[in-house]
Enzyme design. Structure first.
Site, PDB file in Angstrom:
ATOM      1  CG  ASP A 142      -1.929   1.033   1.306  1.00  0.00           C
ATOM      2  OD1 ASP A 142      -1.630   2.185   0.917  1.00  0.00           O
ATOM      3  OD2 ASP A 142      -3.060   0.732   1.731  1.00  0.00           O
ATOM      4  CE1 TYR A 192      -7.074  11.511  -9.749  1.00  0.00           C
ATOM      5  CE2 TYR A 192      -7.889  13.202 -11.239  1.00  0.00           C
ATOM      6  CZ  TYR A 192      -7.131  12.072 -11.018  1.00  0.00           C
ATOM      7  OH  TYR A 192      -6.411  11.515 -12.048  1.00  0.00           O
ATOM      8  CE  LYS A 231      -3.270  11.951 -10.493  1.00  0.00           C
ATOM      9  NZ  LYS A 231      -2.110  11.036 -10.486  1.00  0.00           N
TER      10      LYS A 231
HETATM   11  N1  LIG Z   1      -8.470   6.863 -15.839  1.00  0.00           N
HETATM   12  C1  LIG Z   1      -8.358   8.126 -16.195  1.00  0.00           C
HETATM   13  O1  LIG Z   1      -9.170   8.656 -16.980  1.00  0.00           O
HETATM   14  C2  LIG Z   1      -7.204   8.938 -15.670  1.00  0.00           C
HETATM   15  C3  LIG Z   1      -7.130  10.267 -16.073  1.00  0.00           C
HETATM   16  C4  LIG Z   1      -6.071  11.035 -15.608  1.00  0.00           C
HETATM   17  C5  LIG Z   1      -5.112  10.481 -14.793  1.00  0.00           C
HETATM   18  N2  LIG Z   1      -5.216   9.174 -14.409  1.00  0.00           N
HETATM   19  C6  LIG Z   1      -4.165   8.655 -13.507  1.00  0.00           C
HETATM   20  O2  LIG Z   1      -3.736   7.374 -13.909  1.00  0.00           O
HETATM   21  C7  LIG Z   1      -3.257   6.659 -12.762  1.00  0.00           C
HETATM   22  C8  LIG Z   1      -3.815   5.250 -12.780  1.00  0.00           C
HETATM   23  O3  LIG Z   1      -5.215   5.285 -12.743  1.00  0.00           O
HETATM   24  P1  LIG Z   1      -6.084   4.278 -13.602  1.00  0.00           P
HETATM   25  O4  LIG Z   1      -6.926   5.080 -14.501  1.00  0.00           O
HETATM   26  O5  LIG Z   1      -5.245   3.222 -14.156  1.00  0.00           O
HETATM   27  O6  LIG Z   1      -7.054   3.709 -12.444  1.00  0.00           O
HETATM   28  P2  LIG Z   1      -7.205   2.227 -11.818  1.00  0.00           P
HETATM   29  O7  LIG Z   1      -7.439   1.234 -12.892  1.00  0.00           O
HETATM   30  O8  LIG Z   1      -8.204   2.345 -10.734  1.00  0.00           O
HETATM   31  O9  LIG Z   1      -5.760   1.963 -11.206  1.00  0.00           O
HETATM   32  C9  LIG Z   1      -5.330   2.554 -10.010  1.00  0.00           C
HETATM   33  C10 LIG Z   1      -4.223   1.695  -9.431  1.00  0.00           C
HETATM   34  O10 LIG Z   1      -3.776   2.288  -8.200  1.00  0.00           O
HETATM   35  C11 LIG Z   1      -3.703   1.234  -7.221  1.00  0.00           C
HETATM   36  N3  LIG Z   1      -3.906   1.788  -5.884  1.00  0.00           N
HETATM   37  C12 LIG Z   1      -4.968   2.496  -5.428  1.00  0.00           C
HETATM   38  N4  LIG Z   1      -4.814   2.762  -4.123  1.00  0.00           N
HETATM   39  C13 LIG Z   1      -3.624   2.228  -3.751  1.00  0.00           C
HETATM   40  C14 LIG Z   1      -2.910   2.181  -2.531  1.00  0.00           C
HETATM   41  N5  LIG Z   1      -3.372   2.744  -1.401  1.00  0.00           N
HETATM   42  N6  LIG Z   1      -1.708   1.533  -2.511  1.00  0.00           N
HETATM   43  C15 LIG Z   1      -1.245   0.936  -3.611  1.00  0.00           C
HETATM   44  N7  LIG Z   1      -1.867   0.965  -4.807  1.00  0.00           N
HETATM   45  C16 LIG Z   1      -3.044   1.602  -4.858  1.00  0.00           C
HETATM   46  C17 LIG Z   1      -4.797   0.259  -7.616  1.00  0.00           C
HETATM   47  O11 LIG Z   1      -4.506  -1.057  -7.169  1.00  0.00           O
HETATM   48  P3  LIG Z   1      -5.067  -1.780  -5.857  1.00  0.00           P
HETATM   49  O12 LIG Z   1      -6.483  -1.388  -5.685  1.00  0.00           O
HETATM   50  O13 LIG Z   1      -4.849  -3.230  -6.185  1.00  0.00           O
HETATM   51  O14 LIG Z   1      -4.181  -1.314  -4.770  1.00  0.00           O
HETATM   52  C18 LIG Z   1      -4.679   0.282  -9.140  1.00  0.00           C
HETATM   53  O15 LIG Z   1      -3.673  -0.596  -9.554  1.00  0.00           O
HETATM   54  C19 LIG Z   1      -3.661   7.471 -11.535  1.00  0.00           C
HETATM   55  O16 LIG Z   1      -2.533   8.175 -11.040  1.00  0.00           O
HETATM   56  C20 LIG Z   1      -4.683   8.450 -12.092  1.00  0.00           C
HETATM   57  O17 LIG Z   1      -4.708   9.645 -11.357  1.00  0.00           O
HETATM   58  C21 LIG Z   1      -6.240   8.389 -14.831  1.00  0.00           C
END
Ligand SMILES: NC(=O)c1ccc[n+]([C@@H]2O[C@H](COP(=O)([O-])OP(=O)(O)OC[C@H]3O[C@@H](n4cnc5c(N)ncnc54)[C@H](OP(=O)(O)O)[C@@H]3O)[C@@H](O)[C@H]2O)c1
Length: 327
Positions: free
Chosen positions: A65, A157, A161
């Protein structure tokens, strides 16, 4: 900014159990990088590790975590023990929570910062002594278009960021001349599981602000950044470079659109009860790169680009016309 050969390099990828982190690990592995993947969900990490191994890509999985210092140290320790080095840190783990700012539980706000912002910093501090000792290394941060912009219902959020981008830009300056690079990828809306994981105060399923891109767009940008470190990349045009220009030149346009329709744009007509989502505990669903909202078809993105380009062109011509008339 010399091009770096990635073959044989070692990367730690956080947030690798789904979405951007998962796909970035796959793409980095294809480019010859050896991986140490981490997140909380053990089974998901194991699934990724086995998929990579089947393709001849070396990978270890160390669950943890990002809010727990001991877990972060353990990931770096196991990576060093296994590979003897770490060259790249991909800081990806992130969460969000949908709600009006004054209705978001305070614990959501602090938890979002603990994961999105302090999680990045914890990992950076854990690898930096190793990077400094070797005189090289790369901290690659997965940022967001909301690191520069804004959206209703995502104030905490967006704040986290913005803070992370500010931290990364300052760190970059501190590390000048050390051989250690800092990069950022500004992510648009992508078809990950983030929207299926996020808590919501509205009882409706959240969805990304359109258009939505394939998560692979970001993973490929991560590889480009790993090859040419030290940059801040905006990997798409419509919900990327064009939005940044528009916000710079005519900030009131984005403000009017997002103020009027931003909240509605982010909700699906599908009831859900998800008061905590994956904020405090991982939820088993949503393993792998893609989530429930498919990417926007290319033709729709092209039409929207043409429409916005016409709007920007019209605005520029009107401003120029007014300036001429005033002379
Ligand atoms: N999706 C979008 O449209 C979007 C847009 C802009 C930026 N982003 C950025 O992209 C990145 C990844 O997001 P995503 O879209 O791929 O979302 P996602 O599929 O929900 O992935 C998020 C990841 O973070 C992990 N995580 C969450 N809380 C955690 C914790 N306390 N400790 C360790 N790991 C943790 C989750 O794994 P576990 O739950 O297994 O821990 C998961 O692997 C983020 O930084 C997000 O801000 C996404």
């Amino acid at each position: 900014m010399a091009r770096q050969d990635l073959m044989g390099k070692v990367a730690i990828v956080t947030g690798a159990s789904s979405g951007v982190g998962w796909q970035s690990a796959v793409r980095l592995g294809e480019a010859g990088v050896k991986l140490c993947v981490t997140a909380r969900r053990v089974e998901a990490l194991e699934k990724l590790r086995l998929q990579l191994l089947e393709r001849g890509i070396e990978c270890i999985a160390v669950p943890g975590d990002v809010t727990i210092q001991g877990d972060v140290d353990q990931v770096v320790r196991e990576c060093l023990a296994h590979y003897g080095r770490v060259d790249i840190l991909v800081n990806d783990a992130g969460v969000q929570s949908y709600g009006l700012f004054d209705e978001l539980p305070w614990e959501h706000i602090t938890r979002i910062f603990d994961i999105n912002c302090f999680g990045f910093m914890r990992f950076a501090r854990a690898v930096l002594p190793h990077f400094r000792a070797r005189g090289s290394g790369h901290i690659l941060n997965i940022q967001s278009m909301l690191s520069k912009g804004s959206a209703p219902l995502l104030s905490a959020y967006s704040a986290s960021k913005h803070a992370t981008l500010g931290w990364a830009k300052s760190l970059e300056l501190e590390l000048m001349g050390t051989g250690i690079q800092v990069s950022n990828v500004l992510v648009p809306s992508v078809d990950s599981n983030m929207f299926a994981h996020a808590p919501t105060m509205f009882g409706l399923a959240p969805k990304p602000v359109p258009p939505t891109y394939d998560v692979d767009v970001v993973a490929r940008a991560v590889v480009r950044c790993a090859m040419r470190p030290g940059r801040t990349i905006v990997p798409v045009f419509l919900q990327g470079k064009l939005m940044l220009w528009l916000n710079e030149l005519f900030p009131w346009v984005g403000k009017a659109i997002m103020g009027q329709w931003g909240a509605r744009m982010q909700m699906r007509e599908e009831p859900v009860t998800r008061p905590e989502g994956n904020l405090f505990h991982a939820i088993p669903q949503g393993v792998g790169p893609h989530g429930p909202v498919p990417p926007t078809p290319l033709w729709k993105r092209i039409s929207a680009t043409a429409g916005l380009a016409a709007l920007v062109g019209g605005l520029v011509l009107s401003v120029a016309g007014l300036a001429r008339a005033a002379r």
